[in-house]
Design a protein around this motif. Structure first.
Motif, PDB file in Angstrom:
ATOM      1  N   LYS A  61      39.006 -31.479 -39.275  1.00 39.06           N
ATOM      2  CA  LYS A  61      38.870 -32.089 -37.680  1.00 39.06           C
ATOM      3  C   LYS A  61      38.156 -33.515 -38.227  1.00 39.06           C
ATOM      4  N   PRO A  62      38.808 -34.550 -37.656  1.00 43.11           N
ATOM      5  CA  PRO A  62      37.879 -35.924 -38.024  1.00 43.11           C
ATOM      6  C   PRO A  62      36.624 -36.054 -37.553  1.00 43.11           C
ATOM      7  N   ARG A  63      36.379 -35.357 -36.429  1.00 49.83           N
ATOM      8  CA  ARG A  63      35.042 -35.605 -35.728  1.00 49.83           C
ATOM      9  C   ARG A  63      34.004 -34.750 -36.406  1.00 49.83           C
ATOM     10  N   ASP A  64      34.424 -33.507 -37.136  1.00 51.00           N
ATOM     11  CA  ASP A  64      33.569 -32.806 -38.086  1.00 51.00           C
ATOM     12  C   ASP A  64      33.205 -33.722 -39.185  1.00 51.00           C
ATOM     13  N   ILE A  65      34.198 -34.286 -39.917  1.00 53.04           N
ATOM     14  CA  ILE A  65      33.687 -35.052 -41.024  1.00 53.04           C
ATOM     15  C   ILE A  65      32.776 -36.227 -40.249  1.00 53.04           C
ATOM     16  N   ALA A  66      33.078 -36.996 -39.221  1.00 51.10           N
ATOM     17  CA  ALA A  66      32.442 -37.839 -38.774  1.00 51.10           C
ATOM     18  C   ALA A  66      30.988 -37.625 -38.492  1.00 51.10           C
ATOM     19  N   GLU A  67      30.699 -36.638 -37.946  1.00 52.68           N
ATOM     20  CA  GLU A  67      29.541 -36.243 -37.523  1.00 52.68           C
ATOM     21  C   GLU A  67      28.560 -35.774 -38.512  1.00 52.68           C
ATOM     22  N   ALA A  68      29.212 -35.275 -39.815  1.00 54.49           N
ATOM     23  CA  ALA A  68      28.413 -34.946 -40.941  1.00 54.49           C
ATOM     24  C   ALA A  68      28.305 -36.368 -41.795  1.00 54.49           C
ATOM     25  N   LEU A  69      29.125 -37.132 -41.801  1.00 52.08           N
ATOM     26  CA  LEU A  69      29.092 -38.627 -42.322  1.00 52.08           C
ATOM     27  C   LEU A  69      28.035 -39.349 -41.598  1.00 52.08           C
ATOM     28  N   ALA A  70      27.841 -39.232 -40.277  1.00 50.24           N
ATOM     29  CA  ALA A  70      26.883 -39.975 -39.457  1.00 50.24           C
ATOM     30  C   ALA A  70      25.420 -39.518 -39.841  1.00 50.24           C
ATOM     31  N   ALA A  71      25.228 -38.071 -40.133  1.00 55.79           N
ATOM     32  CA  ALA A  71      23.953 -37.544 -40.357  1.00 55.79           C
ATOM     33  C   ALA A  71      23.455 -38.357 -41.700  1.00 55.79           C
ATOM     34  N   LYS A  72      24.346 -38.290 -42.797  1.00 56.26           N
ATOM     35  CA  LYS A  72      24.110 -38.919 -43.909  1.00 56.26           C
ATOM     36  C   LYS A  72      23.429 -40.290 -43.857  1.00 56.26           C
ATOM     37  N   LEU A  73      24.377 -41.114 -43.044  1.00 56.90           N
ATOM     38  CA  LEU A  73      24.241 -42.578 -42.733  1.00 56.90           C
ATOM     39  C   LEU A  73      22.738 -42.701 -42.143  1.00 56.90           C
ATOM     40  N   ALA A  74      22.646 -42.110 -41.323  1.00 56.63           N
ATOM     41  CA  ALA A  74      21.338 -42.405 -40.354  1.00 56.63           C
ATOM     42  C   ALA A  74      20.260 -42.132 -41.152  1.00 56.63           C
ATOM     43  N   ALA A  75      20.308 -41.533 -42.257  1.00 59.64           N
ATOM     44  CA  ALA A  75      18.931 -41.405 -43.131  1.00 59.64           C
ATOM     45  C   ALA A  75      18.737 -42.828 -43.918  1.00 59.64           C
ATOM     46  N   ASP A  76      19.566 -43.832 -43.968  1.00 59.01           N
ATOM     47  CA  ASP A  76      19.452 -45.208 -44.755  1.00 59.01           C
ATOM     48  C   ASP A  76      18.739 -46.058 -43.559  1.00 59.01           C
TER      49      ASP A  76
END
Length: 581
Positions: A61-76
């Motif tokens: 599901k797109p949202r599942d990918i997006a939420e996991a990606l958002a968590a990675k990006l927020a660490a920068d």
């Protein structure tokens, strides 16, 4: 510094980490993952389609990918927030320090900020203007000249090795007509009364040519049949017209790298060589074309001709290259000319034509595809008509030209810079209204004034800083404390500056220099808005009384705007003004 490329790299690194952790399949391609400004600026600074384009191949599901990606990006540290929107778009907001770093990069790079290595030195030939050498350039040629020259400048800025070329159409019957017209002016210079038959060129621009011919040959051609003078006058008149055309182009700031004569293709074996290349590929044959679609002309009859099998390279019908009487069609020398370009080793070709050449697009693309075996691309850009207005009415023809408005008529009215910029305020394939009154207005409705005014305002800030004893040279401004740039109106300008490198690459990739003009207008708008806010809020003024450090940070922002405007205007061939008069 291309901030969008940097953030895209950050996104790709995060996706690669997700693959390593098993959160994404390991065989996914990230080629279609993009980072760009969101459609609505209220949604964030940048957006990525990563989850949307990866969902189907990942079977997630797109949202599942997006939420996991958002968590990675927020660490920068550069990302202050990464929020999922809709079915799976990901909007990001960047820390102010990111936008402040853009200003430093602009000041360090100067007008090279935004230059790209995208072209990697590939050789591109841009052919434009290529008007028949029968008279001065008219307003239609002006648009093609500006568009072609700006496109060449854009591609050069994007890292391509660009050749600006003019194809002299001196091989057709129109040059004989020119010679006969000059002969009439020549007789006139000898005191004879002459009349110009229909189809000849009666413009006054040939008066000087006829007089000069008299001074050169005296009365040697007077009373002689054209067999005694046609060839000599044709050559003389063609060169005179090319001198006129070169001077017209110089008025507009256009300088060609190469002029190629169509006449050089005839009787030299070059047409035969080009067609032999096609014949060796099985693309030349003897045949009879189908009758034209629609109403059949009364004089049409099926005749066997030598044909180019252009349908094998995307054309609608095969095209004749030799008539039944053995003479070449107009298409044959065009094939030979493009064969010459291909053999010169260009990686890509661009032709800038008038709107009336639309029917030539497919056949020329087919020819280049066949000649290069698909290795050399050809992009044909058609420039639509220009309608001239003055005092609310259509602008009349030029007396000097006889039946059209010349390039010089336009440049003499408004100057080369205004002419060039206005010609790029519409996409090349859209009609353009050129109103002599409006293009000289000092208002927001006049794009060239609006952009130039922004640059002039920055120059006025620098002059005022000098008067106040505030150091504002580029080296000093580069080292300014840019953390003081924090107001939303200031960051809006910085965000627009950050788009410049990306915009250059998009414009170069699509061969659309009008995007540069549009961008400059938007940047000027953001800067003028900041200037106006400074009239309301003292904290946004560029010179802060008694606070040199803050003044220098504010001036650094303004100076960055002028740097990018200068770079953009340079691509378009327009000189930035220092002050408005």
């Amino acid at each position: 510094m291309n901030l969008f490329s940097e953030i895209r790299s950050l996104v790709l690194d995060a996706l690669t980490q997700m693959q390593a952790e098993g959160a994404l399949p390991g065989d996914l391609s990230f080629d279609n993952v993009a980072v760009e400004p969101p459609r609505d600026a209220a949604h964030g600074d940048m957006a990525t389609n990563a989850a949307m384009v990866l969902a189907k191949p990942a079977r997630m599901k797109p949202r599942d990918i997006a939420e996991a990606l958002a968590a990675k990006l927020a660490a920068d540290a550069r990302i202050t927030s990464a929020e999922v929107a809709g079915p799976g778009f990901l909007n990001m907001r960047l820390a102010p320090v990111v936008w402040q770093s853009v200003l430093a990069a602009v000041l360090q790079g100067g007008t090279d900020f935004g230059k790209s290595a995208m072209g990697q030195g590939q050789k591109i030939n841009v052919e434009y203007v290529s008007a028949n050498p029968t008279g001065p350039l008219h307003v239609g040629h002006t648009r093609g000249a500006v568009f072609g020259d700006a496109l060449a400048g854009l591609l050069d800025y994007a890292g391509y090795d660009v050749t600006r070329e003019y194809y002299i159409n001196d091989g057709g019957a129109q040059v004989d007509v020119l010679a006969r017209s000059v002969y009439l002016r020549y007789l006139e210079a000898h005191g004879e009364a002459v009349e110009f038959p229909d189809g000849t060129y009666p413009g006054e621009y040939l008066v000087e040519v006829g007089q000069a011919l008299k001074e050169k040959v005296g009365d040697a051609y007077v009373g002689k049949d054209e067999q005694f003078w046609l060839a000599e006058i044709r050559e003389y008149a063609t060169e005179a017209m090319m001198d006129l055309i070169r001077a017209d182009l110089a008025q507009l700031g256009v300088v060609m790298d190469r002029f190629f004569s169509e006449k050089s293709l005839y009787g030299t074996g070059r047409i035969e060589e080009a067609l032999a290349s096609l014949d060796a590929k099985g693309l030349i044959y003897e045949g009879v074309l189908e009758p034209p679609k629609g109403k059949k002309p009364e004089d049409w009859e099926p005749r066997e001709q030598t044909l180019f099998k252009s349908t094998e390279h995307g054309d609608d019908v095969d095209r004749p290259v030799k008539k039944s009487d053995g003479s070449w069609t107009y298409f044959a020398p065009d094939i030979a000319y493009h064969y010459d370009k291909v053999t010169r080793g260009y990686d890509a070709l661009i032709d800038v034509f008038g709107a009336d050449h639309g029917g030539y697009v497919k056949r020329m693309k087919a020819a280049v595809s066949a000649l290069s075996e698909g290795q050399v691309s050809l992009d044909i850009k058609l420039c639509q008509l220009v309608k001239l207005w003055k005092n609310g009415e259509p602008f009349k023809m030029s007396k000097r030209a006889g039946n059209f408005v010349t390039l010089r008529d336009v440049v003499d009215q408004v100057g080369p810079d205004v002419t060039r910029f206005v010609m790029l305020t519409r996409k090349n394939d859209a009609p353009l209204d050129f109103d002599f009154d409006k293009v000289l207005e000092q208002s927001r409705e006049n794009p060239v004034f609006y952009v130039q005014y922004a640059h002039a305002r920055v120059m006025s800030v620098l002059r005022r800083a000098a008067e106040a004893g505030v150091a504002a040279d580029d080296a000093t401004l580069t080292g300014a404390d840019l953390s003081k740039i924090s107001h939303e109106a200031e960051l809006t300008v910085a965000r627009k500056l950050a788009e410049w490198p990306r915009l250059v690459e998009i414009a170069a990739r699509t061969n659309e220099p009008h995007r540069i003009a549009f961008y400059l207008y938007e940047l000027a708008g953001d800067f003028h808005a900041l200037w106006n806010r400074g009239n309301e809020l003292h904290e946004l003024r560029f010179l802060q009384d008694g606070d040199v450090a803050t003044s220098q940070s504010k001036i650094a922002l303004a100076r960055a705007v002028s740097v990018v405007i200068s770079a953009g205007l340079g691509i378009l061939g327009v000189t930035p003004v220092q002050e408005m008069r």
